[in-house]
Structures are given as C-alpha cells and as structure tokens.
Motif scaffolding. Structure first.
Motif, PDB file in Angstrom:
ATOM      1  N   SER A 114     -25.064 -72.978  80.337  1.00 24.33           N
ATOM      2  CA  SER A 114     -26.027 -73.930  79.758  1.00 24.33           C
ATOM      3  C   SER A 114     -26.423 -73.526  78.342  1.00 24.33           C
ATOM      4  O   SER A 114     -26.516 -74.367  77.440  1.00 24.33           O
ATOM      5  N   GLY A 117     -23.853 -74.337  75.888  1.00 24.40           N
ATOM      6  CA  GLY A 117     -23.930 -75.759  75.555  1.00 24.40           C
ATOM      7  C   GLY A 117     -25.011 -76.056  74.534  1.00 24.40           C
ATOM      8  O   GLY A 117     -24.809 -76.840  73.607  1.00 24.40           O
ATOM      9  N   SER A 148     -23.743 -76.840  85.263  1.00 26.93           N
ATOM     10  CA  SER A 148     -24.075 -76.399  83.907  1.00 26.93           C
ATOM     11  C   SER A 148     -22.938 -76.699  82.943  1.00 26.93           C
ATOM     12  O   SER A 148     -23.170 -77.015  81.770  1.00 26.93           O
ATOM     13  N   ALA A 152     -23.248 -78.887  79.640  1.00 29.68           N
ATOM     14  CA  ALA A 152     -22.853 -78.353  78.337  1.00 29.68           C
ATOM     15  C   ALA A 152     -21.871 -79.290  77.634  1.00 29.68           C
ATOM     16  O   ALA A 152     -21.928 -79.458  76.410  1.00 29.68           O
ATOM     17  N   CYS A 155     -23.337 -81.993  75.485  1.00 30.11           N
ATOM     18  CA  CYS A 155     -24.083 -81.564  74.297  1.00 30.11           C
ATOM     19  C   CYS A 155     -23.330 -81.789  72.992  1.00 30.11           C
ATOM     20  O   CYS A 155     -23.908 -81.610  71.918  1.00 30.11           O
TER      21      CYS A 155
END
Length: 285
Positions: A114, A117, A148, A152, A155
């Motif tokens: 995470s 990301g 996660s 990510a 993003c």
C-alpha cells in the motif's frame, strides 16, 4: 449506508487515541510505536507521518528491520506518505519492495505494498518499479496483500497494469475484485478482456463489486450494463454515482427510471445532468 456497531466503536476509539496523541512531542510519539495496543501505536504513526522530518524517516527506515512485525508494519505505513527527499525516497522504495516480497508477516507485506502505491501516487515515475513488484504480489497467498496490490494499481495510470488487474478481477476474494474494478474505471482502462471481466462481475455476490463493475462499464459506454443499471436505479437507496454514470453510458432506455427518481425525490445535480444528456441524445435520433 448505516455504520455497524463495530465500525462506530472503532471510530470512537481512534478519536480518543488521536486526542491522546495529537499534542505529544516527537519523542513520546516514537515511544508509542512500540505500544502493545496497535490502534494506539497507529495513531502515533499517523501523526509522525504528517509531521515528517529526518529523524522520523530514519526511525521508520530502521524499524523496517525490527524483530516485532507490528513495528515493521507501522514503519512501512509511515514511509508511504511522509515527505521524502530523492535519496530518502530511493532508499525507502528499496526497503518497501523488500518487505513486500520477503517479510514473513502478511500484515507487513500488505502495508509495504500500500505504501509503495502511495509513493507512486506522489511520483508517477515509481510506477515502473511497482509494476515489477506487483507481478509477484498479485500471486501472494494473503488476500490482504492482493487487496493492497489492487489498491496500489489504482494510484497511477499505466496501461501495463491491465494484465495484472485482469488477474485481480478474477480473484477468489471480493475485496480484491472490488479494488481491481475500481482501479480499472478510475484510470479509464479498456480492452475486450477488461470489459468481459466487468460484465461477469455484474453477477458478483458482493454488491460493492457489482457497483464498481456497473460504474466501469457505464463509463466505457458498454450497453451490456444497461439492464443491470436500470434495475439498480429502480431500488432504494438510490446512489448518486449510479445516477451520474447513467449519463455517461448514454443509453436513452434509462430515461424512464431517471424520470421516476425525479418524481420521487428532490432533484439533484447528478440526476439533472444525466437527464439532460440523455434527452439531448434522444432529440438527435
């Protein structure tokens, strides 16, 4: 949607811990990272992340090698959104990548992914590094790590993400499918395989997954979603996002259900806009 009693209690505790931490000096906040209560330690980590500074960065980088997995998870969290110099970012990405691939704790791997990301969101140049990492994390045995990974990938925008997201759209866990579908429509990805995956998700047992699939297909103007969207708009509660994407879809077959919503509720911007778009389309036929 009503909050569960558990969610409300958790939010209340978080607020109490924030109140406890918000005026503490840096030394005491760092000390709290080792507290047995992970929620309290996380509140300290959130404040340290916001305040930043070289000492906090060095502490987090060092804690990524700590023997306590919770301490490593908090360190990975801090490195996700704290302000870093170019050199600090290079070192931190190497640390996060190593944790994401090799740490024994799924919690740590999940936070590391995470945070990677978040670093991609702050600097899209990191996307290539994450895409190489994600080739492994999409296959992680932990659902939290795969979730996660899907987050990510939402993003940043890079079409090389599509094959990875297709894997995640077909994941066995709904949370992973949900984030993967969100990543697809958030970045406007389109391919025949992506569309077919989203169509399959229209029958998913999890409403959140179906919701993201409806939004994604509507934004792609794929009319295979029309009937499902029509059915959903005929139910209560009425979701503003679904009303809005009715206009994006551009299918005048949705006008009757939108008129019905207008008759039942006070008009709102998303509804007015979608009706206007579809009426304009109808006038040109």
């Amino acid at each position: 949607m009503a909050r569960s009693a558990y969610s409300k209690k958790k939010e209340d505790i978080e607020f109490q811990y924030w109140e406890r931490c918000r005026n503490l000096p840096e030394d005491k906040l760092i000390a709290l990272l080792g507290h047995n209560d992970f929620m309290l330690a996380m509140e300290a980590a959130k404040i340290l992340q916001l305040e930043g500074g070289r000492r906090v960065i060095k502490q987090a980088q060092m804690d990524c090698s700590d023997g306590n997995y919770k301490r490593r998870a908090l360190a990975a969290f801090i490195l996700g959104q704290i302000k870093l110099s170019m050199l600090e970012e290079k070192v931190s990405l190497e640390i996060l990548g190593h944790l994401a691939l090799t740490d024994k704790s799924a919690l740590v791997r999940s936070y590391a992914v995470s945070s990677f990301g978040h670093r991609c969101r702050r600097n899209n140049k990191n996307a290539g590094l994450f895409l190489e990492l994600a080739k492994n994390t999409v296959l992680d045995k932990s659902v939290n790590v795969r979730e996660s990974t899907a987050f990510a990938l939402s993003c940043f925008n890079n079409e090389a993400s599509i094959p990875l997201l297709i894997k995640l759209l077909n994941d066995s866990h709904s949370l992973v499918r949900d984030w993967a579908a969100f990543a697809v429509h958030m970045n406007g990805y389109d391919s025949p395989e992506v569309r077919n995956c989203l169509v399959l998700l229209l029958r998913d047992g999890d409403f959140d997954v179906r919701f993201e699939a409806m939004v994604g297909l509507a934004k792609l103007r794929d009319k295979r979603v029309t009937q499902v969207l029509m059915n959903e708009l005929g139910k209560e509660p009425v979701y503003d996002d679904l009303v809005e994407v009715a206009g994006d879809l551009g299918d005048i077959a949705l006008l009757p259900v939108l008129y019905k919503i207008r008759d039942q509720f006070e008009p709102f911007d998303e509804l007015n806009t979608s009706i206007e778009i579809l009426e304009n389309l109808k006038s040109k036929l």
